[in-house]
Design an enzyme around this catalytic site. Sequence first.
Site, PDB file in Angstrom:
ATOM      1  N   SER A  61    -153.093  65.567  16.135  1.00 54.42           N
ATOM      2  CA  SER A  61    -153.353  65.928  17.528  1.00 54.42           C
ATOM      3  C   SER A  61    -152.072  66.458  18.161  1.00 54.42           C
ATOM      4  CB  SER A  61    -153.836  64.697  18.301  1.00 54.42           C
ATOM      5  OG  SER A  61    -153.772  64.977  19.684  1.00 54.42           O
ATOM      6  N   HIS A 118    -156.002  69.243  15.812  1.00 55.64           N
ATOM      7  CA  HIS A 118    -156.802  68.659  16.889  1.00 55.64           C
ATOM      8  C   HIS A 118    -156.171  69.017  18.234  1.00 55.64           C
ATOM      9  CE1 HIS A 118    -159.751  65.707  18.349  1.00 55.64           C
ATOM     10  NE2 HIS A 118    -158.812  65.267  19.180  1.00 55.64           N
ATOM     11  N   ASP A 137    -156.532  68.675  22.207  1.00 56.13           N
ATOM     12  CA  ASP A 137    -157.165  67.869  23.253  1.00 56.13           C
ATOM     13  C   ASP A 137    -157.119  68.566  24.606  1.00 56.13           C
ATOM     14  OD1 ASP A 137    -157.936  65.328  22.002  1.00 56.13           O
ATOM     15  OD2 ASP A 137    -155.787  65.077  21.632  1.00 56.13           O
ATOM     16  N   MET A 171    -157.973  68.251  28.520  1.00 56.82           N
ATOM     17  CA  MET A 171    -158.290  67.257  29.559  1.00 56.82           C
ATOM     18  C   MET A 171    -158.237  67.938  30.925  1.00 56.82           C
ATOM     19  SD  MET A 171    -156.103  64.015  28.182  1.00 56.82           S
ATOM     20  CE  MET A 171    -155.945  63.681  26.421  1.00 56.82           C
ATOM     21  N   HIS A 208    -161.243  69.311  21.199  1.00 54.48           N
ATOM     22  CA  HIS A 208    -161.904  68.134  21.784  1.00 54.48           C
ATOM     23  C   HIS A 208    -161.795  68.247  23.301  1.00 54.48           C
ATOM     24  CE1 HIS A 208    -161.456  63.443  22.344  1.00 54.48           C
ATOM     25  NE2 HIS A 208    -162.619  63.884  22.804  1.00 54.48           N
ATOM     26  N   MET A 216    -162.306  66.933  26.897  1.00 54.66           N
ATOM     27  CA  MET A 216    -162.568  65.749  27.716  1.00 54.66           C
ATOM     28  C   MET A 216    -162.640  66.246  29.150  1.00 54.66           C
ATOM     29  SD  MET A 216    -159.933  63.365  25.617  1.00 54.66           S
ATOM     30  CE  MET A 216    -159.278  64.808  24.770  1.00 54.66           C
ATOM     31  N   MET A 259    -164.384  57.620  19.591  1.00 54.29           N
ATOM     32  CA  MET A 259    -163.097  57.304  20.228  1.00 54.29           C
ATOM     33  C   MET A 259    -162.743  55.850  19.918  1.00 54.29           C
ATOM     34  SD  MET A 259    -162.049  60.077  21.626  1.00 54.29           S
ATOM     35  CE  MET A 259    -160.523  59.302  22.171  1.00 54.29           C
ATOM     36  N   ASP A 291    -160.739  58.959  16.500  1.00 65.15           N
ATOM     37  CA  ASP A 291    -159.638  59.474  17.332  1.00 65.15           C
ATOM     38  C   ASP A 291    -159.038  58.348  18.166  1.00 65.15           C
ATOM     39  OD1 ASP A 291    -157.968  61.011  18.925  1.00 65.15           O
ATOM     40  OD2 ASP A 291    -159.573  62.225  19.809  1.00 65.15           O
TER      41      ASP A 291
HETATM   42  C1  DX5 Z   1    -156.796  60.741  23.385  1.00 65.41           C
HETATM   43  C2  DX5 Z   1    -156.895  61.951  22.500  1.00 65.41           C
HETATM   44  C3  DX5 Z   1    -156.330  61.765  21.137  1.00 65.41           C
HETATM   45  C4  DX5 Z   1    -154.868  61.427  21.096  1.00 65.41           C
HETATM   46  C5  DX5 Z   1    -154.672  60.441  19.986  1.00 65.41           C
HETATM   47  O1  DX5 Z   1    -157.609  60.909  24.488  1.00 65.41           O
HETATM   48  O2  DX5 Z   1    -158.249  62.348  22.337  1.00 65.41           O
HETATM   49  O3  DX5 Z   1    -156.621  62.866  20.291  1.00 65.41           O
HETATM   50  O4  DX5 Z   1    -154.031  62.522  20.867  1.00 65.41           O
HETATM   51  O5  DX5 Z   1    -153.358  60.004  19.994  1.00 65.41           O
HETATM   52  P1  DX5 Z   1    -152.845  58.828  19.081  1.00 65.41           P
HETATM   53  O6  DX5 Z   1    -153.086  59.212  17.653  1.00 65.41           O
HETATM   54  O7  DX5 Z   1    -151.404  58.743  19.439  1.00 65.41           O
HETATM   55  O8  DX5 Z   1    -153.608  57.592  19.458  1.00 65.41           O
HETATM   56 ZN    ZN Z   2    -158.841  63.901  20.789  1.00 65.80          ZN
END
Ligand code: DX5
Ligand code: ZN
Length: 217
Positions: free
Chosen positions: A9, A34, A36, A38, A67, A69, A141, A179
């Site tokens: 990620s 990956h 993310d 947000m 991904h 969110m 998650m 994740d």
């Molecule tokens: C959290 C993200 C993850 C995050 C995971 O909301 O969706 O993808 O990057 O990070 P680690 O591996 O550090 O828990």
């Molecule tokens: Zn993620």
Amino acid sequence: MTKTIVAPSILSLDYANVSEQLKQLNESKAEWMHFDVMDGHFVPNLTFGPDLLKGFKKCTDMVMDVHIMVEDPAFFSDVFLKAGADILTFHYEACKDEKEVRMICEEIHAWHAKAGVSVKPGTPISVLDPLLDVIDVVLIMSVEPGFGGQSFMEDMLEKVRYIKKQIVEQNRSTLIEIDGGINADTAKLAKAAGVDVLVAGSYVFRNDIKTAVESLL
Ligand code: DX5
Ligand code: ZN
């Protein structure tokens, strides 16, 4: 045992050292990147827009695992598919109803991309049973979404075992991705439970990237 895919990620990438870290990532055994997204509403954090995805796509041949969110998955899935997402994963909780989840998955398929649906820790995984025919990737998650570096919630492995059973019973090829809080120890537990794809942020980027990726396989 089936092959494991590692999806680092880039939320945890060192942004003061991007080109060196990307070089190491490209030389590693990671197959997916990956990404993310947000929106500051669905989760209390803000991250990347579509232009950044376009830029990363030019730097790597990895599969772009996006991904989102966000509160409006129907709108933003199109935005990131247009920017080059290969897999587009949105949240079940952001949708009005099952019909909307199905509709967004069908839209993703119309872009010739793979559709992923994610569930937060508090959402029962059984909500996805009737949708497995349109879901390519189930993203479980194992932390509350929003931030990297949190601890793995081990009770989420029960969801992995449950959905694995459904996938086998329904004779689907849906992949299970997890994740949050993945490191060499939690990766072992996740793989034993039936996970196919491991997302790992802080563990990969706070260690030697190539070694860390290999330790997850
Ligand atoms: C959290 C993200 C993850 C995050 C995971 O909301 O969706 O993808 O990057 O990070 P680690 O591996 O550090 O828990
Ligand atoms: Zn993620």
